[in-house]
Write an enzyme that holds these catalytic residues in place. Structure first.
Site, short mmCIF file in Angstrom:
data_model
loop_
_atom_site.label_atom_id
_atom_site.label_comp_id
_atom_site.label_asym_id
_atom_site.label_seq_id
_atom_site.Cartn_x
_atom_site.Cartn_y
_atom_site.Cartn_z
N PRO A 208 0.89 -1.17 -0.21
CA PRO A 208 0.02 -0.08 -0.01
C PRO A 208 0.93 1.29 0.00
CG PRO A 208 0.16 -0.93 2.10
CD PRO A 208 0.89 -1.90 1.09
N ARG A 236 0.16 1.04 -6.54
CA ARG A 236 0.21 2.53 -6.59
C ARG A 236 1.18 3.20 -7.23
NH1 ARG A 236 -4.15 0.96 -5.76
NH2 ARG A 236 -5.69 1.42 -4.07
N GLU A 265 -3.51 9.97 -12.16
CA GLU A 265 -4.46 9.48 -12.95
C GLU A 265 -5.78 9.99 -13.35
OE1 GLU A 265 -2.89 4.84 -11.72
OE2 GLU A 265 -4.96 5.77 -11.32
N HIS A 284 -4.44 1.68 -15.77
CA HIS A 284 -5.07 0.93 -14.50
C HIS A 284 -6.44 -0.02 -14.62
CE1 HIS A 284 -5.57 2.36 -10.21
NE2 HIS A 284 -5.82 1.16 -10.24
#
Length: 317
Positions: A208, A236, A265, A284
């Protein structure tokens, strides 16, 4: 009960049904996306909202007193001010572990891109190169056998474990770096971050984004990598320093970078990775197979049902 979906097009561009969620509502609205300036207007007097990337701040919660439930249609929930949600008594849930298989599959699509060069050779054949070849075969770039190669996995949650499982099936040697080495109970060799970067032929990021993991792939750590190594990021965008990656690629200091996520993004016009050498980027989509999104939709419906029954599940606030 009024429920509003703030940015539903990512989950359901038209190939899924909202019926399992509509069943809970007297009033139901879906918006393909919601711009920041109209979030409060869109929420209005909704009791519940579902969202993926729409940010919900304290100010928005203050302005929407009817709001009792926020369902994040993703695993990550950094778009929500969690403390403000607690202060307002708003339940926030997420969708854990729905995309494990799909993301691990995408990791190996990237690995095999660099190992087998399928697109490169297919394009060559279709351009007539095989017709003109004096030999029965040819290759335009080195090909790699994965068996015996070292796959380094940074972060060993559900997805990292699935990637390791697939890597073992290819005969790869697996090494991992975890947040708390003392509590690690896996069977793979656990190493420090520097060793993971220096030993791996392929590195896959699965942590994360936290203050500790921000830009974990930076000028220093990337300089430890083999020139033949490939870095893969399906976690990420903020886990890497994009300029450091571009510089390493363009200098030939690493063999490739593959990413399904970026710092910004949609992609920013000035993203350092745009048109970088040996850089593969997908928009993505690792989570996006239909089967995966159907699973997400089902878990979202289960979350709502549990909340309405007073036994909320997958609660993050």
């Amino acid at each position: 009960m009024k429920l509003t979906v703030m940015d539903g097009e990512a989950l359901n561009p038209g190939d899924l049904s909202w019926d399992s969620i509509k069943a809970f509502c007297d009033e139901f609205s879906v918006y393909p996306r919601t711009e920041p300036e109209i979030i409060i207007e869109r929420i209005g007097n909704s009791d519940m909202i579902l969202l993926n990337k729409v940010s919900i701040t304290k100010e928005i919660m203050d302005a929407c007193p009817s709001l009792k439930y926020i369902g994040v249609l993703a695993t990550g929930y950094n778009v929500i001010d969690i403390q403000a949600a607690r202060d307002h008594g708003i339940t926030v849930t997420n969708i854990p572990s729905y995309s494990t298989n799909a993301v691990a599959q995408h990791v190996f699509a990237f690995i095999l891109h660099f190992a087998n060069r399928v697109a490169l050779h297919s394009d060559s054949v279709h351009s007539g190169d095989w017709i003109k070849s004096p030999n029965f075969c040819y290759w335009k770039a080195p090909l790699t056998e994965l068996s015996g190669k070292t796959l380094g996995i940074f972060g060993y949650g559900h997805i990292g474990q699935k990637v390791a499982e697939i890597g073992r099936a290819f005969g790869m040697k697996i090494i991992v770096t975890v947040h708390n080495k003392a509590s690690y109970r896996g069977n793979e060799e656990c190493v420090e971050m520097e060793e993971l970067f220096s030993r791996s032929d392929f590195i896959s990021l699965h942590a994360p984004l936290t203050p500790e993991t921000k830009e974990i792939a930076n000028e220093k750590t990337v300089s430890l990598m083999k020139k033949s190594a490939v870095l893969i990021n399906t976690a990420r965008g903020g886990l890497v320093n994009e300029l450091a990656i571009r510089n390493a690629l363009c200098a030939g200091n690493i063999a490739g970078y593959a990413a399904d996520v970026l710092l910004s993004e949609p992609m920013a016009k000035d993203c350092p990775l745009l048109n970088a050498t040996n850089c593969i980027i997908t928009p993505h989509v690792a989570w996006a197979p239909k089967e995966t999104r159907e699973r997400l939709m089902g878990i979202a419906a289960e979350n709502i049902a549990a909340f309405l029954n007073g036994k909320a599940i997958n609660v993050v606030s």
